[in-house]
Write a protein that holds these residues in place. Structure first.
Motif, mmCIF file in Angstrom:
data_model
loop_
_atom_site.group_PDB
_atom_site.id
_atom_site.type_symbol
_atom_site.label_atom_id
_atom_site.label_comp_id
_atom_site.label_asym_id
_atom_site.label_seq_id
_atom_site.Cartn_x
_atom_site.Cartn_y
_atom_site.Cartn_z
ATOM 1 N N LEU A 35 20.416 14.836 -34.762
ATOM 2 C CA LEU A 35 20.607 13.457 -34.328
ATOM 3 C C LEU A 35 21.811 12.877 -35.044
ATOM 4 O O LEU A 35 22.048 13.176 -36.222
ATOM 5 C CB LEU A 35 19.379 12.590 -34.635
ATOM 6 C CG LEU A 35 18.225 12.612 -33.633
ATOM 7 C CD1 LEU A 35 17.368 13.847 -33.843
ATOM 8 C CD2 LEU A 35 17.372 11.357 -33.775
ATOM 9 N N SER A 36 22.550 12.004 -34.346
ATOM 10 C CA SER A 36 23.708 11.358 -34.937
ATOM 11 C C SER A 36 23.790 9.922 -34.444
ATOM 12 O O SER A 36 23.438 9.624 -33.307
ATOM 13 C CB SER A 36 24.991 12.099 -34.549
ATOM 14 O OG SER A 36 26.139 11.392 -35.007
ATOM 15 N N ILE A 37 24.268 9.040 -35.320
ATOM 16 C CA ILE A 37 24.515 7.650 -34.927
ATOM 17 C C ILE A 37 25.999 7.317 -35.019
ATOM 18 O O ILE A 37 26.388 6.172 -34.840
ATOM 19 C CB ILE A 37 23.710 6.672 -35.802
ATOM 20 C CG1 ILE A 37 24.092 6.829 -37.277
ATOM 21 C CG2 ILE A 37 22.213 6.858 -35.597
ATOM 22 C CD1 ILE A 37 23.524 5.776 -38.184
ATOM 23 N N ASP A 38 26.838 8.327 -35.297
ATOM 24 C CA ASP A 38 28.258 8.089 -35.546
ATOM 25 C C ASP A 38 29.069 9.217 -34.917
ATOM 26 O O ASP A 38 28.918 10.387 -35.311
ATOM 27 C CB ASP A 38 28.506 8.023 -37.051
ATOM 28 C CG ASP A 38 29.907 7.532 -37.411
ATOM 29 O OD1 ASP A 38 30.813 7.664 -36.567
ATOM 30 O OD2 ASP A 38 30.081 7.031 -38.532
ATOM 31 N N THR A 39 29.933 8.897 -33.966
ATOM 32 C CA THR A 39 30.731 9.929 -33.309
ATOM 33 C C THR A 39 31.688 10.618 -34.274
ATOM 34 O O THR A 39 32.125 11.742 -34.023
ATOM 35 C CB THR A 39 31.551 9.321 -32.151
ATOM 36 O OG1 THR A 39 32.345 8.239 -32.637
ATOM 37 C CG2 THR A 39 30.634 8.811 -31.046
#
Length: 480
Positions: A35-39
């Motif tokens: 999971l990621s919240i930052d490209t």
């Protein structure tokens, strides 16, 4: 690619609609490995979570998919995103992230430790992760992911075969810790310490202690609280534990369960003799500071509470060292010698500031450069504002001038409007410059520092002391 979440699993956990995927169309058949919240840090195969913070994450969904995201968690299909794009469409992204975290927690048999405290929670979490990784598959929060999105994100990233998990839980205001603890459902909850932090939002330190104690509300049945016996608010923690019927393990110099017997500085290490239940152990930590030894002792109590091998954990602890911004030691090659930075620039409050200054005072002088003709190294501090201290903020800053550790320092430079109070209170022979911002320091660094110096950079994140650390590193060739 090992699937952390399939489209079907994620849709079931969140109540959302999975679309697109490997074969396109409306039926979701994708899977993700993280999971990621930052490209900027997204890895191929991640589920991109389009949270709304300073910017709306939906604005970056197309970019995330172009960078190889396996899917995106969204509340609507963003403009410019193809109809067959792999998406998980939910009513609210934050709520869905929390649901994913709770589902990940429910499907694992891991022993979970949750850590909170006014000071030391990130370092303690990292110690635990280091020690437990030697004894089983261990999952832990990265950086300081300890808030309303950091905790569920950490949980949602947890592989199903995890054996130990370490979750960091923080707060800025009343009522924040208990909901996060209930999401984490720890078997062990640790409070590192309680200090005058976030006083803008609390009446007094006892109120902060009660908020920290709220971590116990999330404990699994039969769970254990690991608590600091040496703090003034220990009785507050004990009362909250008793109300909930929680078993307690106490650590500290005054504790009977896990007790520090002696702490010594040996070279660049801290060595502590401790009593862990019936076991007498020696701890070696690759950094200076009695506070590290105390947090390590509490961490060992957590290790014991989850049934892991305490003696083995104590041995592995010798491999751990602080991370950047939290007490890391950075050497900078300068001409015929080197300069040492103590990088504690990530956070600050009166308790951690006192500990950092004590570490600077105790750090052994560096060896003389070259032929020994260079002047002896000095101990210099760059101190930035401590935030969120409420009505007493001026007195708390000025009060640092009374710390015994300052006697061993040569110069103290102060940064920020609040640190003006310390600057005025410092004795003239210790008083350096006062700067409005960290950026204002940078032009003066070449004239202020030389090889052989030991330099502390400490302040709240908002004070920007990392700029000073970077500026010092640029004076030479920095290395860890």
């Amino acid at each position: 690619m090992s699937a952390l979440w399939t489209a079907a699993e994620a849709a079931t956990a969140t109540g959302g609609e999975a679309t697109g995927g490997r074969t396109g169309g409306s039926a979701g058949d994708w899977q993700v490995s993280g999971l990621s919240i930052d490209t900027r840090t997204l890895q191929p195969g991640d589920l991109f979570v389009a949270l709304k913070a300073a910017r709306d994450g939906h604005d970056f969904v197309a970019q995330a998919l172009e960078k190889g995201a396996g899917a995106a968690l969204v509340s609507h299909r963003p403009e410019g995103v193809a109809a067959d794009a792999p998406l998980l469409i939910v009513e609210d992204v934050q709520t869905a992230l929390e649901a994913l975290g709770q589902a990940a927690r429910a499907r694992t048999r891991a022993k979970v430790i949750a850590v909170t405290g006014s000071v030391g929670k990130t370092s303690t979490k990292e110690m635990l992760a280091c020690m437990l990784a030697d004894q089983g598959r261990t999952h832990a929060a990265v950086a300081s992911y300890n808030n309303h999105w950091g905790v569920p994100l950490t949980l949602a990233r947890m592989p199903r075969d995890t054996e130990f998990a370490v979750i960091e839980i923080g707060m800025n205001h009343p009522g924040e810790i208990a909901p996060l603890a209930r999401q984490a459902r720890p078997h062990v909850a640790m409070v590192t310490t309680v200090a005058a932090v976030h006083l803008e939002a609390f009446d007094d330190v006892a109120a902060i202690a009660r908020e920290k104690a709220a971590i116990m509300q999330g404990l699994e049945p039969g769970g254990v609280a690991v608590l600091n016996a040496d703090i003034d608010e220990a009785q507050v923690l004990a009362q909250e534990a008793q109300k909930l019927g929680i078993s307690q393990l106490w650590f500290g110099a005054t504790a009977t369960d896990y007790r520090v017997l002696t702490t010594q500085i040996r070279g660049e290490d801290t060595v502590a003799e401790v009593q862990c239940g019936a076991q007498a152990l020696s701890l070696t930590i690759q950094s200076l500071g009695a506070h590290f030894a105390m947090n390590a002792l509490g961490a060992l109590a957590c290790v014991a509470a989850v049934g892991a091998d305490v003696r083995r954990a104590a041995q592995v602890l010798a491999l751990w060292s602080p991370v950047q911004g939290r007490g890391a030691r950075v050497e900078v090659e300068m001409g015929r010698g080197k300069l040492l930075i103590l990088d504690d620039s990530y956070n600050a409050n009166p308790t951690s500031m006192a500990a950092a200054l004590a570490v600077l005072a105790a750090t052994p002088k560096l060896a003389a450069a070259g032929d020994g003709a260079a002047p002896a190294g000095r101990k210099i501090a760059y101190l930035g504002d401590m935030g969120e201290l409420g009505p007493k903020e001026a007195a708390l800053h000025a009060g640092l001038a009374d710390l015994e550790a300052l006697e061993a320092l040569d110069t103290i430079h102060c940064i920020g409007p609040l640190m003006a109070h310390l600057h005025a209170a410092l004795p003239l022979d210790k008083r350096g410059n006062h700067y409005a911002t960290a950026a204002d320091v940078l032009p003066d660094l070449p004239a202020q520092l030389r090889c052989g110096d030991i330099v502390l950079a400490k302040g709240s994140l908002s004070a920007g002391l990392s700029k000073v650390v970077d500026g010092i590193r640029e004076l030479g060739h920095g290395k860890r």
